[in-house]
Design a protein around this motif. Structure first.
Motif, PDB file in Angstrom:
ATOM      1  N   TYR A 150      -3.408   9.896  -8.039  1.00 39.49           N
ATOM      2  CA  TYR A 150      -2.524  10.999  -7.920  1.00 39.49           C
ATOM      3  C   TYR A 150      -2.570  11.501  -6.364  1.00 39.49           C
ATOM      4  N   ARG A 151      -3.756  11.736  -5.883  1.00 37.18           N
ATOM      5  CA  ARG A 151      -3.643  12.369  -4.444  1.00 37.18           C
ATOM      6  C   ARG A 151      -3.082  11.210  -3.605  1.00 37.18           C
ATOM      7  N   ARG A 152      -3.395  10.048  -3.692  1.00 37.69           N
ATOM      8  CA  ARG A 152      -2.564   8.789  -2.869  1.00 37.69           C
ATOM      9  C   ARG A 152      -1.088   8.938  -3.038  1.00 37.69           C
ATOM     10  N   ALA A 153      -0.750   9.176  -4.089  1.00 42.25           N
ATOM     11  CA  ALA A 153       0.939   9.377  -4.511  1.00 42.25           C
ATOM     12  C   ALA A 153       1.412  10.654  -3.728  1.00 42.25           C
ATOM     13  N   ALA A 154       0.645  11.740  -3.553  1.00 42.85           N
ATOM     14  CA  ALA A 154       1.055  13.033  -3.109  1.00 42.85           C
ATOM     15  C   ALA A 154       0.832  12.802  -1.359  1.00 42.85           C
ATOM     16  N   ALA A 155      -0.093  12.021  -0.927  1.00 46.57           N
ATOM     17  CA  ALA A 155      -0.154  11.564   0.464  1.00 46.57           C
ATOM     18  C   ALA A 155       1.083  10.914   0.981  1.00 46.57           C
ATOM     19  N   LEU A 156       1.664  10.067   0.227  1.00 49.26           N
ATOM     20  CA  LEU A 156       2.678   9.050   0.298  1.00 49.26           C
ATOM     21  C   LEU A 156       3.999   9.839   0.246  1.00 49.26           C
ATOM     22  N   PRO A 170       0.955  -1.258   0.059  1.00 50.34           N
ATOM     23  CA  PRO A 170       0.012   0.008  -0.054  1.00 50.34           C
ATOM     24  C   PRO A 170       0.835   1.437   0.009  1.00 50.34           C
ATOM     25  N   ASP A 171       2.091   1.352   0.622  1.00 48.98           N
ATOM     26  CA  ASP A 171       2.939   2.317   0.701  1.00 48.98           C
ATOM     27  C   ASP A 171       3.725   2.392  -0.376  1.00 48.98           C
ATOM     28  N   PHE A 172       3.400   2.513  -1.761  1.00 49.76           N
ATOM     29  CA  PHE A 172       4.122   2.303  -2.852  1.00 49.76           C
ATOM     30  C   PHE A 172       3.892   3.463  -3.852  1.00 49.76           C
ATOM     31  N   PRO A 173       4.515   4.732  -3.577  1.00 50.54           N
ATOM     32  CA  PRO A 173       4.186   5.933  -4.297  1.00 50.54           C
ATOM     33  C   PRO A 173       4.145   6.031  -5.736  1.00 50.54           C
ATOM     34  N   GLU A 174       5.387   5.109  -6.151  1.00 44.53           N
ATOM     35  CA  GLU A 174       5.483   4.959  -7.597  1.00 44.53           C
ATOM     36  C   GLU A 174       4.149   4.509  -8.234  1.00 44.53           C
ATOM     37  N   ALA A 175       3.857   3.137  -7.847  1.00 49.89           N
ATOM     38  CA  ALA A 175       2.867   2.464  -8.302  1.00 49.89           C
ATOM     39  C   ALA A 175       1.506   3.431  -8.360  1.00 49.89           C
TER      40      ALA A 175
END
Length: 606
Positions: free
Chosen positions: A68-74, A42-47
């Motif tokens: 994208y917002r999930r990536a920004a949160a990570l 779950p903590d995989f920002p590139e994915a």
């Protein structure tokens, strides 16, 4: 090790597989693998980031934004993702929120050319061309090889919407000088082709002067750059198929859906083309699908979508071996613009989805209409003009629909004279604002009804300018003008059905909206333009014998609108005439038969 034994992939393997699939245009496969990577880790920002990109290419902006917002949160300090978030928000016309996202990106990375480019796009979308050009130029100064920013700065010299003091002649001269600079830069920049299409001189069409010379220069530049890519890619122009086989026709468009270009003329061509003689393929460049898309799928011999990047599309269309390619519009979509600059078929044509010349030497013909073009029209096109009968359209008749409009809900009295003004802000030239004020003066009890759509910033600029024109004329703006929310199609038709008059935009006419008014029996007042783009409504009205609704000049337009607005008996007589006369617009096979003859003639000549 256990994952290997049981045939399970790791998060990294799913990530790599999904990324490769998405880049190859296999969006469904890519999305599935990238989602699986995030399930495993779950903590995989590139994915998350690549999943956002895949969803975006697949046309699912909601899912892309969430990823994208999930990536920004990570990774809160990852500036790039805020630019991607802003780009989606801009496309959704949520400009204020898009700008906030870009300010976050620039706070993290002040000298970030991509963020400045997108900031320019946001300013441009809100009608602020000066701020847009400033942002684009700053981006180009930070990265001199950043062609997209250079290109955007040049094209954005033509404003989307006039301010009170906009000098269109000066803007055109500046654009011409910017073309000089682009041509010089492109000569020494091997990757210049990548800038083609991202920004296009779309708003030149709203100038009521000939754009042929400017667009010929622009089109020649685009085609020369795309030729570099085509030569390097080894895509040689294809010969036509074997004689005796069905002629293979391809339509390339991002708008095979509920869109004005499809509804106006493409749908009728697709439905009525003789499949015994022609094999029809649709290349749908967008991920959007709706009921109209499903109709297209059920009608065509081949429906192709989901190829992703424009380079994938270029190879696919080239390998499809079309005899004729039609681009119904060139100017609204970046991928379309790039592909149109290539030679992917022996015969290539464009049409009036963008109602002016493309300027591209790769376009051999321009498909237009006898009823829409003025005398001597060929002088305004670089393509060879092919005039189809009537309006060039096969339009379905459709059932009469009546629904009462709730004017009180929109803040209007039920018994006043209502003049519908349906154009988007950029269709109203500042030089014509005085015509609207003059009509209001001549019909004191009338309301001019405009429509306020997103983005809000653009609507505000237009309303401020219109208010200034009324105040300059000594008129009380609120007494004469009302802006109502943008309406859903059924509600808009209800307003048309119970309004008193439709005022067509001057210089760049409406077609689909004017057609809706005619279907509803609402008299349309139009001023005949110098070019086809200003004659869409007048051509339609002349075609059905309602010449008296066509004004030859600005002064005559005001006089006619005032006379009809003040004469309910005459309006009723016109409504009755429209109900019978409009039948001539519908289910006319003559344009399609002429189109078929054109295909056979040009293919035989190759």
């Amino acid at each position: 090790m256990l994952r290997r034994l049981f045939g399970m992939r790791s998060a990294q393997e799913e990530f790599e597989r999904g990324t490769a699939a998405a880049q190859a245009g296999r969006m469904a496969e890519g999305i599935t693998a990238l989602r699986r990577a995030l399930e495993l880790k779950p903590d995989f920002p590139e994915a998350a980031y690549n999943l956002g990109a895949a969803y975006r290419d697949a046309g699912n902006s909601d899912a892309a934004l969430a990823a994208y917002r999930r990536a920004a949160a990570l990774v809160p300090k990852f500036a790039d993702v805020y630019v991607d978030i802003a780009s989606i928000l801009r496309e959704r016309r949520e400009l204020e929120e898009a700008e906030r996202s870009l300010r976050t990106a620039l706070a993290l990375k002040p000298d970030f050319p991509e963020a400045l480019l997108e900031l320019g796009n946001v300013h441009k979308g809100g009608g602020d061309w000066r701020a847009a050009v400033e942002a684009f130029r700053r981006a180009a100064s930070l990265a001199p090889a950043f062609g997209r920013a250079r290109w955007a700065a040049a094209v954005s010299q033509i404003p989307m919407i006039d301010d009170i003091d906009t000098d269109r002649g000066e803007r055109r001269r500046v654009f011409a000088r910017e073309l000089d600079a682009l041509e010089a830069w492109a000569t020494a920049e091997p990757e210049a082709f990548r800038a083609v299409g991202d920004h296009q001189p779309f708003y030149l069409a709203y100038h009521e002067v000939s754009n042929r010379d400017l667009l010929a220069r622009y089109g020649t530049l685009c085609a020369s750059l795309m030729r570099r890519w085509q030569d390097a890619a080894g895509l040689e122009p294809r010969p036509r198929g074997k004689p005796g086989e069905r002629i293979r026709i391809g339509i390339v468009s991002a708008h095979i859906s509920d869109h004005s270009v499809w509804l106006a003329f493409v749908r009728g061509w697709v439905q009525r083309l003789d499949r015994r003689r022609f094999e029809l393929h649709l290349f749908h460049l967008s991920a959007k699908r709706d009921a109209e898309t499903e109709l297209a799928i059920s009608t065509a011999d081949g429906f192709h979508d989901g190829k992703g990047h424009w380079e994938n599309w270029a190879h696919f269309i080239h390998d499809s071996r079309m005899d004729v390619l039609i681009y119904p519009e060139i100017g609204m979509d970046p991928t379309t613009a790039k592909l149109a600059g290539l030679r992917l078929a022996p015969v290539q044509a464009t049409s009036w989805g963008q109602p002016q010349t493309s300027g591209l030497p790769t376009m051999d013909y321009y498909l237009s209409a006898e009823a829409l073009e003025p005398p001597g029209a060929q002088a305004h096109y670089t393509e060879k003009l092919e005039l189809l009968p009537g309006t060039s359209c096969w339009l379905p008749r459709g059932a009469d629909e009546h629904r009462d409009a709730n004017w009180a809900e929109l803040g209007l009295a039920a018994d006043g004279v209502r003049l519908i003004c349906p154009g988007t802000p950029f269709k109203y030239a500042a030089e014509h604002d005085a015509l609207l004020a003059a009509i209001a003066r001549g019909v004191p009890g009338a309301k001019l009804v405009f429509f306020r759509g997103p983005p809000a910033a653009l609507a505000r600029r237009w309303e401020r300018r219109l208010r200034a024109a009324f105040e300059k004329a000594g008129l009380e703006y609120e007494r004469h003008v009302v802006f109502v929310p943008w309406q859903e199609p059924q509600a808009f038709r209800a307003l048309l059905g119970s309004a008193d008059l439709y005022l067509d935009t001057v210089g760049f006419s409406g077609f689909n909206t004017a057609l809706q008014a005619v279907r509803c029996g609402l008299p349309v007042v139009t001023r005949e333009g110098r070019f086809m783009r200003g004659r869409l409504a007048s051509g339609m009205l002349r075609h059905i014998g309602l010449d008296e609704l066509v004004a030859p000049s600005d002064a005559a337009y005001v006089e006619l609108a005032v006379a009809l607005a003040n004469d309910p008996r005459r309006r009723q007589h016109l409504r009755e005439r429209l109900r019978g006369a409009r039948e001539r617009l519908f289910e006319d096979d003559a344009p399609v038969r002429a189109l078929e003859a054109f295909f056979e003639r040009v293919v035989a000549a190759r």
